[in-house]
Enzyme design. Structure first.
Site, PDB file in Angstrom:
ATOM      1  N   THR A 168      57.152 -27.783  11.735  1.00 32.01           N
ATOM      2  CA  THR A 168      57.643 -28.455  12.937  1.00 32.01           C
ATOM      3  C   THR A 168      56.717 -28.096  14.095  1.00 32.01           C
ATOM      4  OG1 THR A 168      59.906 -28.221  12.123  1.00 32.01           O
ATOM      5  CG2 THR A 168      59.670 -28.684  14.456  1.00 32.01           C
ATOM      6  N   ARG A 196      68.420 -37.146   4.495  1.00 33.41           N
ATOM      7  CA  ARG A 196      68.746 -35.965   5.305  1.00 33.41           C
ATOM      8  C   ARG A 196      68.108 -36.055   6.695  1.00 33.41           C
ATOM      9  NH1 ARG A 196      65.568 -31.623   7.828  1.00 33.41           N
ATOM     10  NH2 ARG A 196      66.919 -29.819   7.928  1.00 33.41           N
ATOM     11  N   GLY A 198      67.559 -33.662  10.115  1.00 35.22           N
ATOM     12  CA  GLY A 198      67.679 -32.276  10.568  1.00 35.22           C
ATOM     13  C   GLY A 198      68.042 -32.179  12.033  1.00 35.22           C
ATOM     14  N   ASP A 199      67.650 -31.090  12.629  1.00 40.09           N
ATOM     15  CA  ASP A 199      68.030 -30.794  14.012  1.00 40.09           C
ATOM     16  C   ASP A 199      67.115 -31.445  15.039  1.00 40.09           C
ATOM     17  OD1 ASP A 199      66.029 -29.033  12.913  1.00 40.09           O
ATOM     18  OD2 ASP A 199      66.128 -27.916  14.792  1.00 40.09           O
ATOM     19  N   THR A 219      62.644 -24.682  15.816  1.00 35.98           N
ATOM     20  CA  THR A 219      61.955 -24.741  14.535  1.00 35.98           C
ATOM     21  C   THR A 219      62.672 -23.798  13.577  1.00 35.98           C
ATOM     22  OG1 THR A 219      59.876 -24.306  13.379  1.00 35.98           O
ATOM     23  CG2 THR A 219      60.278 -23.042  15.368  1.00 35.98           C
ATOM     24  N   GLY A 220      62.671 -24.143  12.309  1.00 39.62           N
ATOM     25  CA  GLY A 220      63.423 -23.349  11.340  1.00 39.62           C
ATOM     26  C   GLY A 220      64.321 -24.280  10.545  1.00 39.62           C
ATOM     27  N   GLY A 222      66.990 -26.643   9.985  1.00 40.95           N
ATOM     28  CA  GLY A 222      67.712 -27.474  10.935  1.00 40.95           C
ATOM     29  C   GLY A 222      69.224 -27.419  10.803  1.00 40.95           C
TER      30      GLY A 222
HETATM   31  N1  GLY Z   1      63.764 -27.833  11.968  1.00 45.09           N
HETATM   32  C1  GLY Z   1      63.293 -28.901  11.228  1.00 45.09           C
HETATM   33  C2  GLY Z   1      64.226 -29.422  10.250  1.00 45.09           C
HETATM   34  O1  GLY Z   1      65.072 -28.675   9.748  1.00 45.09           O
HETATM   35  O2  GLY Z   1      64.164 -30.580   9.930  1.00 45.09           O
END
Ligand code: GLY
Length: 239
Positions: A168, A196, A198-199, A219-220, A222
């Site tokens: 990310t 899916r 994510g965040d 980042t990490g 999500g």
């Molecule tokens: N932080 C990026 C994701 O989980 O998609």
């Protein structure tokens, strides 16, 4: 409250490679600030110096791009967009969607257009790609986003050799006009299920900006950001 772009979250906790700068724009009295990240992965001691230098060089280049925009009196929104666009063309960093975007070369610009030209917060999948086309953004085949490194990582993940969760990029800025902006771009998690999200494109989870409190780019993994509405909660703590 002004929500600027898409992602953000928990800067310092997860940023293994984070660079920051602040300064005074020439001839102006106001300060600007910029913080960037290139994802949650670490640069291990064992990798060759040349690879490490290449990563650090790219991060420094991104920081310089954003700092130049802000120093010339550009807005935080312009700086965030330029920095993320740079990351999105650098194959060392895994960058991706507004949400489920497959054909727009610079999803960060698409996200900005959703914010500026529509009454919506989030567009996903074909509707997002189609909107990008309508706006005249660069359209690419999905294979444009493939890199040999990411293909290897996917194979390693599928063969249960290694787990790769990172990939990310993000940027948060304060401009001399007092506006905060946050931007995040990602390819998501390696081996994720189709569909899916994510965040990163979820405002209040992985990305958030509020002029009264803070700007966040996460980042990490999500799912954790979404589960705990991390971006909004950091803002609430600041408030
Ligand atoms: N932080 C990026 C994701 O989980 O998609």
């Amino acid at each position: 409250m002004r929500i600027r772009i898409l992602t953000i979250a928990l800067a310092s906790l997860f940023l293994s490679q984070m660079l920051a700068a602040s300064g005074r724009a020439q001839g102006k009295s106001s300060k600007y600030t910029i913080v960037i990240h290139g994802g949650a992965g670490t640069i291990p001691e064992t990798i060759p110096d040349s690879v490490k230098d290449a990563y650090l060089g790219s991060l420094k280049k991104a920081l310089t791009i954003g700092r130049n925009v802000l120093a010339k009196g550009g807005t935080s929104l312009e700086a965030v967009e330029d920095v993320i666009r740079y990351f999105e063309t650098d194959p060392k960093f895994n960058a991706g969607a507004v949400a489920g975007v497959e054909h727009i070369a610079h999803p960060i610009t698409l996200a900005k257009l959703v914010m500026e030209k529509t009454r919506h917060i989030l567009l996903a999948y074909q509707g997002a790609d189609d909107f990008g086309k309508q706006m005249g953004l660069k359209w690419v085949p999905n294979s444009y986003f493939d890199t040999p490194q990411r293909k290897t990582e996917l194979e390693e993940y599928m063969n249960k050799i290694k787990r790769h969760d990172h990939g990310t990029v993000g940027c948060v800025c304060l401009d001399e006009y007092g506006n905060l902006a946050a931007g995040t771009s990602t390819g998501g998690l390696t081996g994720k299920l189709p569909g899916r999200i994510g965040d990163s494109p979820c405002i209040g989870d992985g990305t958030y900006a509020n002029n009264q409190t803070c700007a966040v780019s996460g980042t990490g993994i999500g799912e954790q950001y979404v589960r705990y509405a991390v971006g909004f909660n950091i803002n609430a703590l600041m408030a």
